[in-house]
Write a protein that holds these residues in place. Structure first.
Motif, PDB file in Angstrom:
ATOM      1  N   ALA A  59      11.758  -0.449   6.662  1.00 48.82           N
ATOM      2  CA  ALA A  59      10.362  -0.862   6.774  1.00 48.82           C
ATOM      3  C   ALA A  59       9.487   0.374   6.945  1.00 48.82           C
ATOM      4  N   VAL A  60       8.469   0.496   6.110  1.00 48.63           N
ATOM      5  CA  VAL A  60       7.568   1.656   6.179  1.00 48.63           C
ATOM      6  C   VAL A  60       6.127   1.204   5.985  1.00 48.63           C
ATOM      7  N   ARG A  61       5.205   2.058   6.429  1.00 46.04           N
ATOM      8  CA  ARG A  61       3.777   1.805   6.213  1.00 46.04           C
ATOM      9  C   ARG A  61       3.421   2.272   4.804  1.00 46.04           C
ATOM     10  N   LEU A  64       0.729   5.017   4.414  1.00 44.01           N
ATOM     11  CA  LEU A  64       1.016   6.404   4.801  1.00 44.01           C
ATOM     12  C   LEU A  64       1.968   7.079   3.811  1.00 44.01           C
TER      13      LEU A  64
ATOM     14  N   ALA B  32       5.527  16.124   5.165  1.00 42.11           N
ATOM     15  CA  ALA B  32       6.878  15.680   5.553  1.00 42.11           C
ATOM     16  C   ALA B  32       6.865  14.158   5.631  1.00 42.11           C
ATOM     17  N   GLY B  34       4.554  12.307   6.764  1.00 45.11           N
ATOM     18  CA  GLY B  34       3.212  11.807   6.476  1.00 45.11           C
ATOM     19  C   GLY B  34       2.620  10.925   7.557  1.00 45.11           C
ATOM     20  N   GLN B  35       3.332  10.732   8.654  1.00 36.89           N
ATOM     21  CA  GLN B  35       2.866   9.768   9.652  1.00 36.89           C
ATOM     22  C   GLN B  35       1.694  10.305  10.482  1.00 36.89           C
ATOM     23  N   ASN B  55       9.890  16.142   0.869  1.00 35.83           N
ATOM     24  CA  ASN B  55      10.840  15.038   0.975  1.00 35.83           C
ATOM     25  C   ASN B  55      12.017  15.103   0.007  1.00 35.83           C
ATOM     26  N   ARG B  80      14.167   8.441  13.050  1.00 35.74           N
ATOM     27  CA  ARG B  80      15.048   7.272  13.086  1.00 35.74           C
ATOM     28  C   ARG B  80      16.519   7.678  12.975  1.00 35.74           C
ATOM     29  N   PHE B 105       9.254   1.587  15.181  1.00 34.35           N
ATOM     30  CA  PHE B 105      10.398   1.941  14.337  1.00 34.35           C
ATOM     31  C   PHE B 105       9.974   2.246  12.897  1.00 34.35           C
ATOM     32  N   GLN B 106       8.909   1.572  12.426  1.00 37.84           N
ATOM     33  CA  GLN B 106       8.477   1.866  11.049  1.00 37.84           C
ATOM     34  C   GLN B 106       7.958   3.298  10.937  1.00 37.84           C
ATOM     35  N   ILE B 107       7.339   3.798  12.009  1.00 34.97           N
ATOM     36  CA  ILE B 107       6.842   5.173  12.035  1.00 34.97           C
ATOM     37  C   ILE B 107       8.033   6.139  12.042  1.00 34.97           C
ATOM     38  N   ASN B 109      10.934   5.605  10.946  1.00 36.45           N
ATOM     39  CA  ASN B 109      11.667   5.563   9.671  1.00 36.45           C
ATOM     40  C   ASN B 109      11.231   6.685   8.742  1.00 36.45           C
ATOM     41  N   ARG B 110       9.981   7.067   8.828  1.00 31.93           N
ATOM     42  CA  ARG B 110       9.463   8.128   7.957  1.00 31.93           C
ATOM     43  C   ARG B 110       9.251   9.441   8.712  1.00 31.93           C
TER      44      ARG B 110
END
Ligand SMILES: Cc1cc2nc3c(=O)[nH]c(=O)nc-3n(C[C@H](O)[C@H](O)[C@H](O)COP(=O)(O)OP(=O)(O)OC[C@H]3O[C@@H](n4cnc5c(N)ncnc54)[C@H](O)[C@@H]3O)c2cc1C
Ligand code: FES
Ligand code: FES
Lengths: 162, 293, 770
Positions: A59-61, A64, B32, B34-35, B55, B80, B105-107, B109-110
């Motif tokens: 799951a990602v935004r 972003l 990287a 991007g968050q 990436n 993550r 967790f979504q943050i 993940n990236r």
């Protein structure tokens, strides 16, 4: 390298090849170029979770990410959840539990929950609360969403129900 | 809220990446996870004319054992991945405990380890933890590599020692000492938010007394703040109530935080002391159980 | 068929499109040749515009047009006041684009239209504006001194004043055993629906018609204003509501952008889309709350309330918008709550500052007044050594006193009348449900190292009424299908389901046979809109009345067809039946088919249809109790809400799932507003909370599960269905209950909000032991 680039990716099982502006976000790409408008934008800066999609299983935004970063990726969006007319167990549970009002946040919650249940197929309420804490809903007060995810968990851990 | 135009490069090797940075100088920016950087671009608070996306650069991620029993973490390792690493709590429990405090967790993940360290938000967990752990950062440019300690890397409000032509490539974390006590604690407005105040600390014990300690706070200044005076006070002392109260007072006195919309400077001073005391108590109470090698 | 549809927990039919991602929100609309607008906004709180140069922007590739007020020229219009037009306010209206001065950060200055939103934002970057920065005034007290004027030419920042005077408060104060005076403050926050505002305007030059998508809440009123502004005939303007991602008062009101985007489309002859981004939303859409109140109370020693007096100050921001005056006026309107307080005097001040304009947010003014009053009652109970519950019980208006006329508390021709209710009963049930007797002992420092406290607030909330009517049109078609056309809008509430329930019961058809359409100015000639929880009250009753009329028509037509007497017929599950006879039922669809083919002149129209309006100026009042149990960490000031109960009597429940949804959602919104959310202005009038990283909305881990108890003890006597609106009860009492709970926990008196850790720590520090 220029300001446009060819992008190949798979969304909900369908392969696409498109020329995109490199500055276009993945969310805008899905919505404007592929007309998959189920993915919503509530903030465009990573906080609300309305734009959540699943990219290569995570799951990602989508606000972003640049669309070009999804080169070669496999994406799942809310439009791909149901199997034809058969709702995904999470979708069915959201309706059963009245886990949505305006529905704007709903796709983000569904995609977050889909990814979450794959990793944790039998969560406690507290774990569900934690898992959805990165998604904002302004209407429901979260409780029915938590109930719905709990209800769907036994079925949704894997695939859509038979 | 859409990014301003830029040119985009997606190199596959580190050499390519650093030579692109070399070529574009201050106009170039690394992307990287991007968050943090994507919001800045969408808000047009950052307008790089060239983006070098890391990436797809191979060899920049992964958690490996360092020769000396420590860890070598690739800068592009997703937060993550640390969280999912089953070995990490044993190899470095403080780092393992810090990661889940980052966003959602979504943050994670990236979001990458290197991105968090270079972005250098003063309220972020990882910069403080790397300072507390005495980590070294490997910075790579077309001209070669240099190694900067975490403590030297942070230079003030969102300012770091990295140059525009450099990429953070690896984070070297020294071996975790057997029997070390540790804790991380923070207060944020909501779960997953950047901390208003936080503390990451460890203490090595010699019997009942503290032999060595490191206390690093975040959210209380422009950069991670190590409170050496409090560490001194701990050394040779038992972690009893009187000592902890003292440490609390010292930390509160030593901090020089700013006020912002979430908390006043006074609040941060007070709560910095409180959290330090609580973290030390939690560390002592947890003891060495499950504390790695 | 269920016994009745009304009252059954029926799943919402609108859900299917939302859970499958196939809803159509305004940003999902894509028209051929559509171009995209972005709006240049003032970076200054107060400045004179010396010059605007758009030439660089216009020269950029992909830029279609850049315009400023000069281009709008004589069409220049202002955002009208919709409610509570108290004298004076109309001198402070907002133009569509800044005239010669900007007066808040975020004020629209110019519009760029380009082939994409990306390019439009590039154009904004290239517009050069020469500003002469002026002194700003940000605080109501300071503004009252009139040293810095927001609107120089008006000579004062006090835009308007409204007086309420009931009984003789001064006399009551003079004679009272007990009086207390306090100043309370509610901070500035706003609705933040998850979908920001958005408009797609399409002017078809060939037809001379304008179609506007994204309208909501009050499509007819907005059309009226925009048609007049563009000098187009109203009937050539079509305003369409799409799916709407939440309203909460803020969404759907008229704003400068509602002029600008249709204007751009007319000017260019192209469809123009503007989607507000979140930063714009926080800067430019209505802010709300921010009312300060000096409140005085007078009572007998035994706790009998005698009088209240209030000075109320509303921070209007830089322009009085559609409902600016409503926020402080509504604070005054129900300040006396459910209590018998015979003497009431208030002076309401509308004060200008260099901030974004004020507008409504779910239960505007009522959240504020409930906070002031309920906090004051707890203080008084402590002063007089009375039990806070007993104090309230003693002063509640009794069923025998109802209807209870409070008097003229709002700028309107109608007095405020508490229409129905058993207030003591709701209180008793709330206390039982919460196990208050066991809970109230939990007070102060507990074993977990935190201070615990329980707080209660009692509210009444006006719903429905306010504007005189809403209508519904109903048409029976092929197969007996029933189309219901509403004059109101839907902003997430679920009218498509609830109105079908109401229609099905009144008409005698199954719900499946009914489709509900809404939010389109072509569906009905006029409607007032969806606000103040009036949807179910006004439209619900309109549907009910229309269905009854339609049923009569159907039965008459059936009687003619069957050659029997209409009084012997009924409609059940979509079949016309003759009870007590062996006669086979006549399905509604057959009747329609028959009528279509064999209509005779005396039978009139070939279709079965009816239109009716529900007309009422009467305001119904829901009422209820909020109870909160909180714990405060004294060292960090962090507040946790452990338990929360909302009890509300809504008269009659149409769909319990949806009523519960409204209550729980509203309570969480309320808790968020009281604990987390705040619009903070900093130096030189800059808004510091322009992203969701700074403006903190409640998430799942910030709130407890909300318990709710919905009562139906007091149906409204004013409408045939007996319903009252259920949208706001869950929020009204939140500030009061939480303020009281924290005060009880810490032994302090909370007088301002939000209950942030920093503020709570400051109170503990001031208490002297922490
Ligand atoms: C809703 C939300 C909540 C968050 N909460 C937290 C939180 O509680 N705590 C926290 O610490 N963070 C939080 N974050 C930030 C998150 O952790 C980011 O992942 C992190 O700050 C940046 O990492 P990134 O990989 O995304 O870097 P990017 O956003 O891609 O980059 C950030 C900056 O670092 C530079 N950079 C990145 N990698 C390198 C490299 N290898 N070499 C040189 N320069 C580099 C970029 O040029 C850029 O300037 C949150 C973010 C969001 C959206
Ligand atoms: S739109 Fe992406 S997180 Fe809000
Ligand atoms: S249902 Fe409206 S925001 Fe969640």
């Amino acid at each position: 390298m220029s300001t446009k680039s060819i992008l190949n990716l798979t969304v909900n099982g369908k392969a696409y090849e498109k020329l995109v502006e490199v500055r276009m976000t993945l969310a805008d790409f899905l919505r404007n170029e592929l007309d998959l408008t189920g993915t919503h934008l509530g903030c465009e800066h990573g906080v609300c979770g309305a734009c959540t999609v699943i990219m290569d299983g995570e799951a990602v935004r989508s606000c972003l990410l640049l669309a070009v970063q999804a080169e070669g990726a496999t994406l799942e969006t809310v439009e791909g959840l149901a199997d034809g007319d058969r709702l995904h167990p999470l979708q069915a549970a959201f309706q059963d539990r009245h886990a949505l009002q305006c529905g704007f946040c709903t796709p983000g919650f569904l995609m977050t929950a889909t990814a979450f249940l794959k990793e944790n197929p039998s969560p406690t309420d507290a774990e569900i609360r934690e898992a959805i804490s990165g998604n904002i809903c302004r209407c429901t007060g979260y409780q029915p969403i938590i109930e719905a995810i709990g209800q769907a968990a036994p079925e949704a851990g894997g695939k859509p129900r038979e | 809220m859409k990014p301003a135009p830029f040119e985009y490069y997606c190199p596959e090797t580190l050499d390519e990446a650093v030579s692109l940075l070399e070529q574009h100088g201050d106009d170039g920016k690394v992307l990287a996870g991007g968050q943090s950087f994507m919001p800045l671009m969408s808000l047009r608070l950052a307008r790089p004319s060239v983006i070098v996306d890391l990436n797809r650069v191979s060899g920049l991620d992964g958690i490996a054992a360092n020769g000396d029993g420590g860890l070598a973490i690739g800068a592009l390792t997703r937060q993550r991945a640390l969280e999912r690493d089953a070995e990490l709590p044993a190899r470095n429990p403080l780092l393992a405990a810090a990661v889940p405090l980052i966003g959602h967790f979504q943050i994670r993940n990236r979001g990458t380890v290197g991105g968090s360290l270079v972005h250098a938000d003063p309220a972020a967990e990882l910069p403080a933890v790397t300072v507390a752990l005495g980590a070294d950062f490997v910075l790579t440019s077309a001209g070669g590599e240099r190694v900067v300690s975490a403590a030297d890397f942070y230079l003030g409000y969102m300012a770091t020692a990295i140059e525009a032509n450099e990429v953070l490539t690896e984070i070297r974390v020294p071996a975790w000492k057997a029997g070390r006590l540790w804790a991380i604690d923070e207060v944020s407005r909501r779960k997953g938010d950047f901390a208003m105040v936080g503390v990451a600390l460890w203490a090595d014990m010699d019997g009942a007394n503290c032999a060595d300690a490191c206390i690093t706070l975040f959210g209380v200044g422009g950069e991670p703040v190590r409170v050496e005076k409090a560490e001194q006070r701990l050394k040779g002392a038992a972690l009893d109530d009187a000592t902890l109260k003292e440490v609390e007072r010292i930390v509160s006195e030593e901090l020089e935080p700013d006020s912002d919309i979430h908390a006043s400077a006074l609040y941060r001073r007070e709560v910095g002391g409180v959290l330090t005391r609580r973290a030390l108590r939690a560390a002592a109470e947890r003891g060495t159980e499950g504390n790695g090698a | 068929m269920a016994e009745t549809y009304i009252g059954a927990p029926i799943k919402r039919r609108e859900d299917v499109r939302f859970i499958t991602g196939t809803g159509t929100y305004v940003d999902d609309i894509k028209l051929p040749h559509m171009v995209h607008a972005a709006i240049l906004r003032s970076p200054h709180a107060h400045a004179r515009i010396r010059d605007i140069d758009t030439s660089r922007a216009e020269a950029l590739p992909g830029v279609v047009s850049v315009f400023t007020l000069k281009d709008i020229g004589e069409l220049d219009a202002t955002v009208p006041i919709r409610m509570y037009k108290i004298p004076g306010l109309d001198k402070y209206l907002q133009p569509s684009l800044a005239r010669d001065e900007v007066r808040y950060v975020g004020e629209p200055v110019a519009v760029a239209v380009a082939e994409s939103r990306y390019l439009a934002e590039d154009a904004l970057d290239a517009i050069d504006v020469d500003y002469e920065v002026l002194q700003e005034v940000m605080d109501v007290r300071e503004a009252m001194e009139d040293k810095v004027l927001v609107h120089e030419h008006n000579g004062t920042n006090l835009a308007g004043v409204h007086h309420v005077s009931i009984g003789d408060a001064d006399k009551a104060f003079a004679e009272a055993d007990y009086t207390r005076r306090e100043e309370f403050r509610v901070h500035r926050f706003t609705g933040n629906p998850m979908e920001t505002r958005g408009i797609v305007a399409h002017f078809d030059r060939g037809k001379g018609e304008l179609r506007v998508y994204g309208a909501t809440k009050l499509p007819h009123l907005n059309r009226q204003t925009i048609a007049a502004f563009l000098q187009l005939p109203e009937h050539k303007c079509h305003f369409e509501e799409n799916d709407v991602g939440g309203g909460f008062g803020i969404r759907g009101e008229l704003y400068p952008e509602d002029f600008l985007i249709p204007f751009a489309s007319v000017r260019l002859g192209l469809p123009v889309k503007w989607i507000e981004d979140r930063r714009e939303h926080l800067l430019a859409a209505n802010h709300s709350r921010q009312v300060t109140c000096e409140l005085e109370i007078a009572a007998r020693k035994d706790g009998t309330l005698l009088a209240i007096r209030a000075q109320i100050y509303g921070d209007m921001g830089a322009y009085v918008r559609t409902h600016g005056g409503l926020v402080p006026c509504s604070t005054g309107a129900l300040l006396t709550g459910p209590y018998r307080i015979p003497n009431y005097q208030a002076k309401i001040h509308c004060v200008m500052t260099n901030k974004t304009g004020l507008g409504t947010l779910r239960a505007p003014g009522r959240v504020e007044s409930c906070f002031y009053r309920e906090r004051m009652l707890d203080m008084m109970a402590r002063d007089l050594d009375l039990d806070p519950v007993e104090l309230r019980r003693k002063n509640l208006v009794t069923p025998e006193e109802i209807p209870y006329e409070i008097g003229f508390t709002r700028p309107s021709a109608h007095p405020t009348i508490l229409d129905s209710g058993d207030y003591a009963s709701a209180l008793r049930q709330a206390l039982e449900r919460f196990e208050y007797d066991e809970m109230k002992g939990i007070r102060g420092l507990q074993e977990d190292g935190r201070y615990h406290g329980v707080g209660l607030s009692y509210f009444v909330k006006n719903t429905g009424g306010l504007e005189p009517y809403e209508g519904a049109r109903m048409v029976v078609g092929e197969g007996g299908g029933v189309s219901v056309f509403l004059s109101i809008a839907q902003l997430g509430q679920g009218h498509e389901t609830a109105m079908a329930q109401i229609c099905a019961d009144a008409l005698g058809v199954t719900m499946d046979a009914i489709s509900v359409f809404h939010g389109n100015t072509d569906l009905s000639p006029f409607g007032w809109g969806t606000f103040a929880s009036r949807g179910t009250v006004m439209a619900g009753n309109a549907v009910h009345l229309t269905a009854l009329q339609l049923k009569d028509k159907i039965l008459e037509a059936a009687a003619r067809h069957l050659d029997v007497d209409a009084s012997g017929l009924t409609l059940e599950d979509g079949n016309i039946v003759q009870p007590g006879t062996e006669a086979p039922a006549l399905p509604l669809g057959e009747l329609v088919a028959h009528m279509r083919e064999s209509i005779t002149p005396e039978q009139g129209v070939p279709e079965l249809e009816a239109t009716a309006y529900y007309n009422s100026n009467n305001i119904t009042h829901t009422y209820g109790v909020h109870l909160a149990h909180v714990a405060v960490d004294p060292e960090t000031g962090v507040l946790e809400v452990l338990k929360y109960l909302v009890v509300e009597d809504v008269g009659r429940v149409v769909n319990p799932l949806m009523v519960r949804g409204q209550t729980v959602g509203a309570a969480v919104q309320g808790i968020g507003g009281v604990v987390l959310e705040e619009l903070v202005y900093g130096e030189s009038g800059q808004l510091l909370t322009t992203t969701f990283l700074d403006y903190l909305l409640p998430t799942s881990t910030d709130v407890p599960p909300i318990d709710d108890l919905v009562l139906e003890e007091a149906p409204s006597p004013y409408n045939p269905l007996g319903v009252k609106g259920a949208g706001e009860g869950g929020i009204v009492g939140t500030a009061g209950a939480l303020g009281n709970a924290v005060s009880n926990a810490l032994g302090i008196e909370v007088k301002d909000l939000p209950l942030s850790p920093d503020r709570v720590r400051a109170w503990i520090r001031a208490r002297g032991d922490g």
